[in-house]
Design a protein around this motif. Structure first.
Motif, PDB file in Angstrom:
ATOM      1  N   TYR A   6       4.170  -4.785   8.115  1.00 36.13           N
ATOM      2  CA  TYR A   6       3.806  -4.997   6.714  1.00 36.13           C
ATOM      3  C   TYR A   6       2.612  -4.105   6.379  1.00 36.13           C
ATOM      4  O   TYR A   6       1.904  -3.636   7.265  1.00 36.13           O
ATOM      5  CB  TYR A   6       3.449  -6.464   6.448  1.00 36.13           C
ATOM      6  N   THR A   7       2.404  -3.863   5.100  1.00 31.35           N
ATOM      7  CA  THR A   7       1.257  -3.079   4.650  1.00 31.35           C
ATOM      8  C   THR A   7       0.175  -4.050   4.200  1.00 31.35           C
ATOM      9  O   THR A   7       0.382  -4.781   3.234  1.00 31.35           O
ATOM     10  CB  THR A   7       1.658  -2.179   3.466  1.00 31.35           C
ATOM     11  N   VAL A  11       0.118  -6.904   1.037  1.00 32.75           N
ATOM     12  CA  VAL A  11      -0.079  -8.349   1.248  1.00 32.75           C
ATOM     13  C   VAL A  11      -1.238  -8.824   0.376  1.00 32.75           C
ATOM     14  O   VAL A  11      -1.159  -9.850  -0.304  1.00 32.75           O
ATOM     15  CB  VAL A  11      -0.361  -8.665   2.738  1.00 32.75           C
ATOM     16  N   GLU A 111       8.355   2.305   2.632  1.00 30.79           N
ATOM     17  CA  GLU A 111       7.857   1.307   1.691  1.00 30.79           C
ATOM     18  C   GLU A 111       9.027   0.786   0.881  1.00 30.79           C
ATOM     19  O   GLU A 111      10.084   1.412   0.816  1.00 30.79           O
ATOM     20  CB  GLU A 111       6.745   1.860   0.799  1.00 30.79           C
ATOM     21  N   THR A 126       7.221  -4.768  -4.104  1.00 30.11           N
ATOM     22  CA  THR A 126       6.111  -4.502  -3.179  1.00 30.11           C
ATOM     23  C   THR A 126       5.568  -5.790  -2.569  1.00 30.11           C
ATOM     24  O   THR A 126       5.430  -5.903  -1.343  1.00 30.11           O
ATOM     25  CB  THR A 126       4.962  -3.788  -3.933  1.00 30.11           C
ATOM     26  N   ALA A 130       6.312  -7.463   1.223  1.00 34.03           N
ATOM     27  CA  ALA A 130       5.152  -7.579   2.120  1.00 34.03           C
ATOM     28  C   ALA A 130       5.056  -9.000   2.681  1.00 34.03           C
ATOM     29  O   ALA A 130       4.821  -9.193   3.878  1.00 34.03           O
ATOM     30  CB  ALA A 130       3.867  -7.208   1.370  1.00 34.03           C
TER      31      ALA A 130
END
Ligand SMILES: [Zn+2]
Length: 187
Positions: A6-7, A11, A111, A126, A130
């Motif tokens: 995950y980014t 998050v 992504e 997004t 996440a």
């Protein structure tokens, strides 16, 4: 092998979006188009290649709906993971979430974005992807609501031991002071 998929910034965007609503205080920091623009500017790194055109009241209404889903995911994941998965999957489908592989400055990464032109759909793709990755990597108990009685802010616990109960140190400190006082107060 990477230890996370995950980014963290995405998050954080999810948590920040949910926390624009403060249910205990009855405060809402996402009531105007200007507030929406400020939120998107503050989180532009995570918003990726989302379209930055003129924002309208319709965008605001759509983003507020996305916030409702994101907040419900953060609130329910630890107690009802199956219902949370259905919320995430429904939201990803509605946003037409699309994984893309990118290459910039000698680095490759993936992504999830939306193949629509809607800023709300990009935000949904997004943030929900996440949170899905956090659940898949660390488990649904890592998403939660602050144990502070006058807080109820949401959080995502990306720490090593995963024992987070409060949204911030301030809330944890306030709770420990209150517990100390109630232990030591004369009856
Ligand atoms: Zn808190």
């Amino acid at each position: 092998m990477p230890d996370t998929c995950y980014t963290p910034s995405a998050v954080q965007t999810a948590v920040d979006l949910a926390n624009t609503l403060r249910p205990v205080k009855g405060e809402d920091a996402l009531e105007t188009v200007e507030q929406l623009r400020a939120f998107l500017d503050d989180h532009s790194a995570a918003e990726g290649a989302g379209p930055r055109r003129r924002l309208t009241r319709a965008d605001l209404a759509e983003v507020r709906e996305v916030r409702e889903t994101v907040r419900a995911v953060l609130e329910r994941a630890s107690t009802d993971a199956a219902a949370t998965a259905a919320l995430i999957n429904g939201g990803l489908r509605r946003s037409r979430a699309t994984p893309v592989l990118r290459h910039e400055h000698g680095r490759w990464w993936t992504e999830v974005t939306s193949d629509t032109g809607r800023c709300s759909a990009h935000l949904a793709a997004t943030t929900l992807s996440a949170l899905a990755a956090v659940i898949a990597t660390l488990g649904p108990a890592r998403l939660g609501v602050c144990a502070g009685q006058s807080c109820r802010a949401t959080f995502a616990d990306l720490s090593r031991n995963g024992s987070k109960q409060y949204c911030t140190r301030t809330c944890a400190h306030r709770a420990s002071v209150a517990a100390y006082r109630s232990r030591n107060s004369p009856r």
